[in-house]
Design an enzyme around this catalytic site. Structure first.
Site, PDB file in Angstrom:
ATOM      1  N   THR A  74       0.834  -1.210   0.000  1.00  0.00           N
ATOM      2  CA  THR A  74       0.000   0.000   0.000  1.00  0.00           C
ATOM      3  C   THR A  74       0.863   1.252   0.000  1.00  0.00           C
ATOM      4  O   THR A  74       0.793   2.056  -0.921  1.00  0.00           O
ATOM      5  CB  THR A  74      -1.008   0.094   1.163  1.00  0.00           C
ATOM      6  N   TRP A  99       0.706  -9.965   3.675  1.00  0.00           N
ATOM      7  CA  TRP A  99       0.167  -9.328   2.465  1.00  0.00           C
ATOM      8  C   TRP A  99       0.888  -9.906   1.234  1.00  0.00           C
ATOM      9  O   TRP A  99       0.252 -10.355   0.307  1.00  0.00           O
ATOM     10  CB  TRP A  99       0.363  -7.819   2.523  1.00  0.00           C
ATOM     11  N   ASN A 146      -3.893 -11.487   3.104  1.00  0.00           N
ATOM     12  CA  ASN A 146      -4.744 -10.307   3.152  1.00  0.00           C
ATOM     13  C   ASN A 146      -5.445 -10.036   1.822  1.00  0.00           C
ATOM     14  O   ASN A 146      -4.809  -9.817   0.792  1.00  0.00           O
ATOM     15  CB  ASN A 146      -3.916  -9.082   3.531  1.00  0.00           C
ATOM     16  N   GLU A 147      -6.791 -10.052   1.875  1.00  0.00           N
ATOM     17  CA  GLU A 147      -7.648  -9.649   0.762  1.00  0.00           C
ATOM     18  C   GLU A 147      -7.339 -10.379  -0.548  1.00  0.00           C
ATOM     19  O   GLU A 147      -7.573  -9.859  -1.632  1.00  0.00           O
ATOM     20  CB  GLU A 147      -7.586  -8.127   0.560  1.00  0.00           C
ATOM     21  N   GLU A 182     -10.486  -5.468   9.355  1.00  0.00           N
ATOM     22  CA  GLU A 182      -9.896  -4.219   8.857  1.00  0.00           C
ATOM     23  C   GLU A 182     -11.033  -3.279   8.504  1.00  0.00           C
ATOM     24  O   GLU A 182     -11.951  -3.646   7.770  1.00  0.00           O
ATOM     25  CB  GLU A 182      -8.994  -4.448   7.641  1.00  0.00           C
ATOM     26  N   ARG A 203     -15.084   3.542   2.595  1.00  0.00           N
ATOM     27  CA  ARG A 203     -15.818   2.451   1.957  1.00  0.00           C
ATOM     28  C   ARG A 203     -16.550   1.678   3.055  1.00  0.00           C
ATOM     29  O   ARG A 203     -16.125   1.695   4.200  1.00  0.00           O
ATOM     30  CB  ARG A 203     -14.873   1.522   1.175  1.00  0.00           C
TER      31      ARG A 203
END
Length: 645
Positions: A109, A151, A197-198, A274, A396
Site C-alpha cells: 500500500t 500481504w 490479506n484480501e 480491517e 468504503r
C-alpha cells in the site's frame, strides 16, 4: 458488588443528584426533569435474560504496508509519547489488539516491509520495525493481543509462480517460523494468525497450517480467515466440517456494519478485521465512532480493527493521514493526536476483551445507536453515538442515507444493574471548533432515587460513555515541536556500526528492500552503505514496479541538486537511477512519472520521464547519498539499486 459501588460513590459524592452536562455547556435541569419524567418507550439495559456475545477488543493495523515506517526514526521523548497515546492503558486510545504485517518484501500500500526469510536458507528476526512495535505495545499493556497477517510473500515460496500455495507445507512453515521467531527472539506470544490479506484462501493450506501449529505446540494461536469478504469463506466452512473446526474467527474487511447469514450460521466469532481507512479528520472520527457501535448492533462483530494504527508515512503516499493519529515528521518531532484517538478511548478505556455485550443494544429512535457491555462482576459501560450521515462517511463502502435529529433518550437499568448508584460520564462533540469537545469528563450521573433511569439530551455528532469504572483519563503531554518540512539540506552516509533497525532513516522502500550493509572490502569512505538485498521478485500483493525504488524527502521540493555514489556489484549488466519530481508511490509506484536519470553498467546513461521506460537487469549496487539545494526540480527523490546475492 453493588454495595461496594454504592460506598465508593458516596465517598465521591455528597449531593443527591447531578446532571451529566455542566462543564460542556449542556443544560442540567432538562436532563434531570427528563430522568424523572421518563417516557414509556425507554431503552432498557438488562442482563436478566443472559448476555450477548463476548467482546474481543478494539485494535489497529501496523502495516499493509509500511504505515509505521517513519515512527521508528522519531527522537525521544516524542516517540515514547506517541506510543503512550496508542497503547498505554487509560491514557489515550488504549488499544486492546495490535495487528501487524508479516513482511513479505512486496509493495503492500505505502511501501514494502522486509521478510524474515528473504530466501530459503535465510532467517533474520530483527529486520523491519514490527518486532520493535509489538514489544513497545506489550511494554505498555502486557495484556494487548497480537495478530500477524501476510500481504506479500518472498518469491522463493512461489517456485516461479506468483502464488503462495504452490507448496502448502513450505508456506505454513514460513508462517510458523515467524510465530516461533517472535517468541524465541522477542518473547512475544502471537494470539492470532491470518491467511493472505484480501486475496484468495486455500482450504487445504488452512488445514495444513493448523496441523503445523499444533505440532509445534502452538495450539493457543488462533486462525482468522479470510481477511477479505464474508464469502466464500463462510459457505466453505459450512460445507467442510474440518475447515469449520480449524478456523476460530471469521474476519471481514469494510463490512459496512453488516454480516451475512452464512457467517452467523457458523457460530464463530465475527470480526471486522480491517475497517476505517479514512482521513483522520472530523469525518473520519465520526466514521469510527459510528462503526465501533454499529458493527456489533448490525453485524454481531465483536472486534473492529482500524487501518491504520498511526499515519507514519509520507502524506502524499496513498491514503495519507488515515491513521488513528499522525506522526509523519521524525525530523521535526512533530505529531498530532487526532480525534479518532479519543473516539477509540470512549470504548477501550471502559471495556476489556472478555467482557460481554448485553442483548439489549440497538438503534435510537431519531438516529444513532447504543451498546452496553459488562464484565459480569457488576460493572457496566454504555456507549451512545449520534453520528450524522454527513459527518460519518467512511472511505468504503457506500453509506446509505439516514437522518439523526435532536432527541431525548431515556435508559432504564434493570437486572443486576438496577442498584448501580452512579455512572461516570465522558463526552465528545464533533463539528465546529467552537462547539467541539473531545473525550471530556463531565459531572457524574447520580442514580439513587431514580429507579435506575436517566435521560440524555442528544444532538447530532455526539458520543457519550457512561460507566461504573472510575479509571478513565485523558492523557496529555506538552505540545510537540512545531511542524517543519523535510530538511532542505540532507546528507546520509549510512555510517552506523550496529544499526538498531535494518532500514536507514527516512527512506521509504516502494519496491525491493534496502538495508544497511557494511562493505568490509572497502576500507575507505564507502565502507558503510545501503544495499538492495532482494534477488527475485516477491509474490506480490500490488503492482510492484519492475525496478526497485526507495523514496525520501519532500513532495514539494524544487530547485534541487542530488548527488549519489553508487556501486554496481555485477559488471556489464544492470544499472542504477536517481530520480526527481517523482509523482507517485505506494500501490501506484509502477506508473510513477518524474525525471529519471539512469546509469548503466556498460557506461551509458539515459534520461526518461517515467519509471517503466527502462527495465534493469539483475545487477548489484550499494550507495551512499547526499543532496543539496541546486537547480534540479524535484518532488520526491527516488533511488534504485538492484542486488544479486
Amino acid at each position: 458488588m453493588a454495595e461496594s459501588l454504592l460506598q465508593a460513590s458516596q465517598q465521591r459524592r455528597t449531593k443527591a443528584m447531578t446532571a451529566a452536562a455542566g462543564s460542556a455547556g449542556r443544560a442540567a435541569v432538562p436532563l434531570l426533569l427528563c430522568a424523572l419524567l421518563a417516557p414509556s418507550g425507554a431503552y432498557v439495559l438488562d442482563d436478566s435474560d443472559g448476555l450477548g456475545r463476548e467482546f474481543d477488543g478494539i485494535g489497529a493495523v501496523s502495516g499493509g504496508g509500511a504505515t509505521s515506517r517513519l515512527l521508528v526514526n522519531y527522537p525521544e521523548p516524542y516517540r515514547s509519547q506517541i506510543l503512550d497515546y496508542l497503547f498505554k492503558p487509560n491514557f489515550g486510545a488504549s488499544l486492546h489488539i495490535l495487528k501487524v504485517e508479516i513482511g513479505g518484501d512486496g509493495q503492500t500500500t505505502d511501501g514494502t516491509e522486509p521478510s524474515h526469510m528473504h530466501y530459503m536458507l535465510d532467517e533474520n528476526y530483527f529486520r523491519g520495525y514490527e518486532w520493535w512495535l509489538m514489544k513497545e505495545a506489550k511494554k505498555r499493556n502486557p495484556n494487548i493481543r497480537l495478530m500477524g497477517l501476510p500481504w506479500s510473500f518472498p518469491g522463493w515460496l512461489g517456485q516461479g509462480f506468483n502464488w503462495p500455495y504452490v507448496n502448502r507445507q513450505l508456506t505454513a512453515y514460513y508462517i510458523m517460523s515467524w510465530i516461533v521467531g517472535a517468541k524465541h527472539h522477542h518473547d512475544l506470544d502471537i494470539d492470532y494468525i491470518g491467511i493472505w490479506n484480501e486475496r484468495s484462501f486455500d482450504i487445504n493450506y488452512i488445514k495444513v497450517l493448523r496441523r503445523m501449529l499444533d505440532y509445534q505446540g502452538l495450539q493457543h494461536v488462533k486462525i482468522i480467515a479470510s481477511d477479505n469478504l464474508w464469502e466464500p469463506i463462510s459457505i466453505s466452512m459450512l460445507l467442510d466440517s474440518e475447515l469449520l473446526k480449524v478456523i476460530d474467527v471469521i474476519g471481514a474487511h469494510y463490512p459496512g456494519t453488516h454480516t451475512v447469514q452464512n457467517a452467523k450460521l457458523t457460530k464463530k466469532k465475527l470480526w471486522s478485521s480491517e475497517d476505517f481507512s479514512t482521513l483522520n479528520n472530523e469525518v473520519g472520527a465520526g466514521c469510527w465512532g459510528r462503526i465501533l457501535n454499529q458493527n456489533y448492533i448490525n453485524g454481531y462483530m465483536t472486534s473492529t480493527i482500524a487501518w491504520n494504527l498511526v499515519a507514519s508515512y509520507y502524506e502524499q503516499l496513498p491514503y495519507g493521514r488515515s491513521g488513528l493519529m499522525t506522526a509523519q515528521e521524525p525530523w521535526s518531532g512533530h505529531y498530532a493526536v487526532e480525534s479518532p484517538i479519543w473516539i477509540t478511548a470512549h470504548t477501550t478505556q471502559f471495556t476489556q476483551p472478555g467482557w460481554y455485550y448485553l442483548k439489549t443494544v440497538g438503534h435510537l429512535e431519531k438516529g444513532g445507536s447504543y451498546v452496553a457491555l459488562t464484565d459480569g462482576l457488576g460493572n457496566l459501560t454504555i456507549i451512545v453515538e449520534t453520528m450524522s450521515h454527513k459527518h460519518s462517511k467512511c472511505i468504503r463502502p457506500l453509506l446509505p442515507y439516514f437522518s439523526v435529529s435532536h432527541q431525548f433518550a431515556t435508559f432504564v437499568l434493570q437486572g443486576s444493574f438496577s442498584e448501580i448508584p452512579e455512572l461516570q460520564v465522558w463526552y465528545t462533540k464533533l463539528g465546529k471548533s467552537s462547539e467541539r469537545y473531545l473525550f471530556k469528563q463531565l459531572d457524574s450521573l447520580w442514580l439513587l432515587n431514580s429507579n435506575g433511569s436517566f435521560t440524555l439530551e442528544l444532538q447530532e455528532d455526539e458520543l457519550f460513555t457512561l460507566t461504573t469504572l472510575t479509571t478513565g483519563s485523558k492523557g496529555s503531554y506538552p505540545p510537540p515541536p512545531k511542524s517543519q518540512p523535510f530538511p532542505s539540506v540532507y546528507e546520509e552516509d549510512f555510517n552506523v556500526d550496529y544499526p538498531f533497525f535494518s532500514e536507514a532513516p527516512n527512506f521509504a522502500d516502494q519496491t525491493g528492500v534496502f538495508e544497511y550493509f557494511m562493505n568490509i572490502e572497502d576500507p575507505g569512505e564507502h565502507r558503510y552503505t545501503l544495499r538492495q538485498v532482494l534477488n527475485q521478485r516477491p509474490i506480490t500483493w500490488a503492482a510492484d514496479a519492475s525496478n526497485t525504488i526507495s523514496i525520501i524527502g519532500d513532495y514539494k521540493w524544487s530547485n534541487m541538486t542530488i548527488k549519489c555514489d553508487v556501486y554496481l556489484e555485477t559488471p556489464y549488466k544492470g544499472g542504477v537511477f536517481i530520480a526527481g519530481r517523482v509523482n507517485k508511490g505506494g500501490i501506484f509506484i509502477r506508473s510513477a512519472r518524474g525525471i529519471f536519470f539512469w546509469i548503466f553498467a556498460n557506461g551509458t546513461y539515459r534520461v526518461t520521464g517515467d519509471l517503466g521506460s527502462v527495465r534493469l537487469g539483475p545487477a548489484g549496487w550499494q550507495a551512499s547519498l547526499d543532496r543539496h539545494p541546486g537547480d534540479f526540480p524535484e518532488e520526491w527523490l527516488g533511488c534504485d539499486r538492484n542486488s544479486r546475492l
